[in-house]
Design a protein around this motif. Sequence first.
Motif, mmCIF file in Angstrom:
data_model
loop_
_atom_site.group_PDB
_atom_site.id
_atom_site.type_symbol
_atom_site.label_atom_id
_atom_site.label_comp_id
_atom_site.label_asym_id
_atom_site.label_seq_id
_atom_site.Cartn_x
_atom_site.Cartn_y
_atom_site.Cartn_z
ATOM 1 N N GLY A 251 0.815 -1.223 0.000
ATOM 2 C CA GLY A 251 0.000 0.000 0.000
ATOM 3 C C GLY A 251 0.842 1.263 0.000
ATOM 4 O O GLY A 251 1.773 1.403 0.801
ATOM 5 N N LYS A 252 0.520 2.175 -0.895
ATOM 6 C CA LYS A 252 1.224 3.469 -0.962
ATOM 7 C C LYS A 252 1.054 4.220 0.349
ATOM 8 O O LYS A 252 -0.074 4.437 0.803
ATOM 9 C CB LYS A 252 0.690 4.294 -2.139
ATOM 10 C CG LYS A 252 1.229 5.734 -2.208
ATOM 11 C CD LYS A 252 0.751 6.469 -3.470
ATOM 12 C CE LYS A 252 1.141 7.949 -3.443
ATOM 13 N NZ LYS A 252 0.672 8.699 -4.632
ATOM 14 N N GLY A 253 2.171 4.636 0.930
ATOM 15 C CA GLY A 253 2.107 5.317 2.228
ATOM 16 C C GLY A 253 2.761 6.695 2.200
ATOM 17 O O GLY A 253 3.670 6.970 2.982
ATOM 18 N N PHE A 256 2.202 12.748 3.221
ATOM 19 C CA PHE A 256 1.741 13.995 2.590
ATOM 20 C C PHE A 256 2.442 14.165 1.257
ATOM 21 O O PHE A 256 3.632 13.935 1.137
ATOM 22 C CB PHE A 256 1.980 15.227 3.475
ATOM 23 C CG PHE A 256 1.148 16.394 3.003
ATOM 24 C CD1 PHE A 256 -0.207 16.447 3.283
ATOM 25 C CD2 PHE A 256 1.711 17.400 2.216
ATOM 26 C CE1 PHE A 256 -0.999 17.497 2.803
ATOM 27 C CE2 PHE A 256 0.926 18.446 1.736
ATOM 28 C CZ PHE A 256 -0.426 18.499 2.038
ATOM 29 N N ASP A 257 1.653 14.580 0.263
ATOM 30 C CA ASP A 257 2.179 14.754 -1.087
ATOM 31 C C ASP A 257 2.042 16.213 -1.512
ATOM 32 O O ASP A 257 0.975 16.642 -1.975
ATOM 33 C CB ASP A 257 1.420 13.824 -2.057
ATOM 34 C CG ASP A 257 1.989 13.886 -3.472
ATOM 35 O OD1 ASP A 257 3.061 14.496 -3.658
ATOM 36 O OD2 ASP A 257 1.366 13.299 -4.384
ATOM 37 N N THR A 258 3.139 16.973 -1.339
ATOM 38 C CA THR A 258 3.122 18.361 -1.845
ATOM 39 C C THR A 258 3.356 18.386 -3.355
ATOM 40 O O THR A 258 3.168 19.415 -3.996
ATOM 41 C CB THR A 258 4.253 19.209 -1.224
ATOM 42 O OG1 THR A 258 5.512 18.648 -1.644
ATOM 43 C CG2 THR A 258 4.185 19.226 0.296
ATOM 44 N N TYR A 274 -4.373 12.214 2.476
ATOM 45 C CA TYR A 274 -4.972 10.889 2.207
ATOM 46 C C TYR A 274 -4.091 10.026 1.296
ATOM 47 O O TYR A 274 -4.483 8.926 0.920
ATOM 48 C CB TYR A 274 -6.375 11.057 1.623
ATOM 49 C CG TYR A 274 -6.505 10.971 0.097
ATOM 50 C CD1 TYR A 274 -5.699 11.719 -0.753
ATOM 51 C CD2 TYR A 274 -7.456 10.149 -0.491
ATOM 52 C CE1 TYR A 274 -5.835 11.654 -2.129
ATOM 53 C CE2 TYR A 274 -7.600 10.065 -1.872
ATOM 54 C CZ TYR A 274 -6.780 10.820 -2.680
ATOM 55 O OH TYR A 274 -6.908 10.751 -4.046
ATOM 56 N N ASP A 275 -2.885 10.515 0.966
ATOM 57 C CA ASP A 275 -2.062 9.812 -0.014
ATOM 58 C C ASP A 275 -1.416 8.547 0.564
ATOM 59 O O ASP A 275 -0.618 7.889 -0.093
ATOM 60 C CB ASP A 275 -0.987 10.771 -0.562
ATOM 61 C CG ASP A 275 -0.661 10.501 -2.025
ATOM 62 O OD1 ASP A 275 -1.442 9.805 -2.696
ATOM 63 O OD2 ASP A 275 0.394 10.990 -2.491
ATOM 64 N N MET A 276 -1.805 8.225 1.798
ATOM 65 C CA MET A 276 -1.367 6.958 2.413
ATOM 66 C C MET A 276 -2.557 6.023 2.577
ATOM 67 O O MET A 276 -2.506 5.078 3.366
ATOM 68 C CB MET A 276 -0.665 7.195 3.761
ATOM 69 C CG MET A 276 -1.163 8.332 4.622
ATOM 70 S SD MET A 276 -2.869 8.152 5.116
ATOM 71 C CE MET A 276 -2.647 6.892 6.359
ATOM 72 N N ALA A 335 5.124 12.470 -9.403
ATOM 73 C CA ALA A 335 4.798 11.067 -9.693
ATOM 74 C C ALA A 335 5.656 10.210 -8.758
ATOM 75 O O ALA A 335 6.510 9.427 -9.190
ATOM 76 C CB ALA A 335 5.062 10.758 -11.158
ATOM 77 N N GLU A 336 5.427 10.401 -7.444
ATOM 78 C CA GLU A 336 6.293 9.802 -6.424
ATOM 79 C C GLU A 336 5.784 8.451 -5.947
ATOM 80 O O GLU A 336 6.572 7.626 -5.484
ATOM 81 C CB GLU A 336 6.434 10.758 -5.227
ATOM 82 C CG GLU A 336 5.322 10.698 -4.173
ATOM 83 C CD GLU A 336 3.945 11.067 -4.699
ATOM 84 O OE1 GLU A 336 3.854 11.722 -5.751
ATOM 85 O OE2 GLU A 336 2.939 10.686 -4.069
ATOM 86 N N GLY A 337 4.474 8.224 -6.069
ATOM 87 C CA GLY A 337 3.897 6.989 -5.537
ATOM 88 C C GLY A 337 4.528 5.774 -6.186
ATOM 89 O O GLY A 337 4.966 4.825 -5.525
ATOM 90 N N ALA A 360 -3.117 2.032 -4.277
ATOM 91 C CA ALA A 360 -2.436 3.321 -4.231
ATOM 92 C C ALA A 360 -3.327 4.437 -4.753
ATOM 93 O O ALA A 360 -4.027 4.269 -5.749
ATOM 94 C CB ALA A 360 -1.154 3.240 -5.075
ATOM 95 N N THR A 361 -3.269 5.567 -4.058
ATOM 96 C CA THR A 361 -3.888 6.795 -4.586
ATOM 97 C C THR A 361 -2.884 7.334 -5.603
ATOM 98 O O THR A 361 -2.176 8.301 -5.336
ATOM 99 C CB THR A 361 -4.096 7.801 -3.444
ATOM 100 O OG1 THR A 361 -2.871 7.875 -2.681
ATOM 101 C CG2 THR A 361 -5.227 7.379 -2.522
ATOM 102 N N LEU A 362 -2.835 6.683 -6.766
ATOM 103 C CA LEU A 362 -1.681 6.869 -7.639
ATOM 104 C C LEU A 362 -1.803 8.013 -8.631
ATOM 105 O O LEU A 362 -0.843 8.727 -8.854
ATOM 106 C CB LEU A 362 -1.367 5.557 -8.385
ATOM 107 C CG LEU A 362 0.084 5.444 -8.858
ATOM 108 C CD1 LEU A 362 1.045 5.414 -7.686
ATOM 109 C CD2 LEU A 362 0.294 4.210 -9.722
#
Length: 482
Positions: A251-253, A256-258, A274-276, A335-337, A360-362
């Motif tokens: 699972g993508k964890g 925080f995704d700036t 919510y990106d985790m 595009a880090e996930g 993943a919230t990809l």
Amino acid sequence: METKLLYQSLAQIEADAVAVVLFEEESAPADLKFAASWTDELKASGEFSGKSGELAVLHQPQGIKAKRLVAVGGGKKAKFDSAALRKASASTARTLKQKGVKSLAWLLEGRDAEAAVEGAILGNFEPDQHKTKSDCKSLEVFHVVAAANGAEIEKSFERGKILADAQNFTRELVNEPANLLTPLVLADKARAMAKDSGLECEVLDQDRMMQLGMGSLLGVSQGSAEPPALIVVRYKPETPSKSTDHLALIGKGVTFDTGGVSIKPADGMEKMKYDMAGGAAVLGAMRAISKLKPSIPVTAFVPAVENMVSSKAQRPGDIVKSLNGKTIEVLNTDAEGRLILIDAITYAKRLGCTHLVDAATLTGAIVVALGHVNIGAFTNDEDFLARVMNAAKDQGEKMWHMPLDDEYKDLLKSAFADLANIGGRWGGAISAAWFLREFVDDTPWVHLDIAGTAWLDDAKPYMAKGPSGVCVRTFVKLAMSW
Ligand code: BES
Ligand code: ZN
Ligand code: ZN
């Protein structure tokens, strides 16, 4: 909320409200004959026709102890499956708690106890853990009332509670803001959950990941003052089966995704806590799996990082080396996930996992394609996908099979490294999936893009605004039906 399975007749039930499902084509079920004039009148007046979503309340009903009798629209009887029941009990719980009802009894009438109790626990959940004075009322007691006892119904009721608690555990994690839920805090919460559940937990820290060569994951986390963690939680069946199958839930964890240097617009960025959600879903699933004990070993992997902007942050054009040796040109730091998932995928394969599922919230692109209704499902193995989709269907989680033709692979060509981390504007969810696939090789794998389904921007009658807990039920069902 206290939950109980009771064997009583309608007349005996003591509660603020007792709910009974009425269908479009039906006037009143057998045990409601005493209230037949009420239900007939409701239908004759046009106020209530039995459609799903409808609710009518009769106060001080004659001949029963409960304070209110509540008719819940079930729609067409033939279409009233477990998913509809789950939603009906959830909506009823939500509507009645707002009216001040504290104890609710649900007349089961031979239907699925699991869905009834699960729905109520999910519906009662509010993401208000940080409100010092919540404006949301809550139910204190929920009873499922069945006509006759039996081992099956008891088990089904227990399953419903376990599944709902696991989903709410996931929802609470997803709702945590990024200042309170850093990668290391997520790792601590995973450890605590594992300890309570009798599962093994191991957390790989930054030094260990450097030794191993997880350059792709570490490139994402290097811009943050918060160190990364790769969380591994293991379930082993008590009696090992003869099969060598071993399921990995990845699972993508991203806490925080700036967006990193390729920074996201300010508007709506707060949602990126919510990106985790994928990581939280696999941890919730493990919690339920520890109690329901499937016969297959299951290992969860949560690469946890914070994607930040700083003088140490990764730049567009940087080239990183992933755990499996392939080099990647980072054309977009947002595009880090995919960059963290691939090192977790390689690691899961090295640990002997034979079947991989990731959540993943990809991509924003999957939201463009499927909106907020369906999870996007990608695979390199149609048979395995069919198993995942069957589990999802059984659990009322909608998934849509997305394409992954070879032609899309070319989108990821890089002039300077083995691969680029983005594939251009069109088909963005597909090129993201292809990027993962490049590291999966031939191991059966399903990728679930949950960017559109892990968070409700608006409340539904059956669920509060915020995290949905999506995928937990599907993962547990997949493991249980192995
Ligand atoms: N976490 C986002 C995905 C996302 C974006 C979810 C918008 C919900 C709404 C992911 O890390 C991301 O930023 N993806 C980029 C990829 C792009 C740069 C190729 C996206 O979808 O915009
Ligand atoms: Zn991003
Ligand atoms: Zn992201």
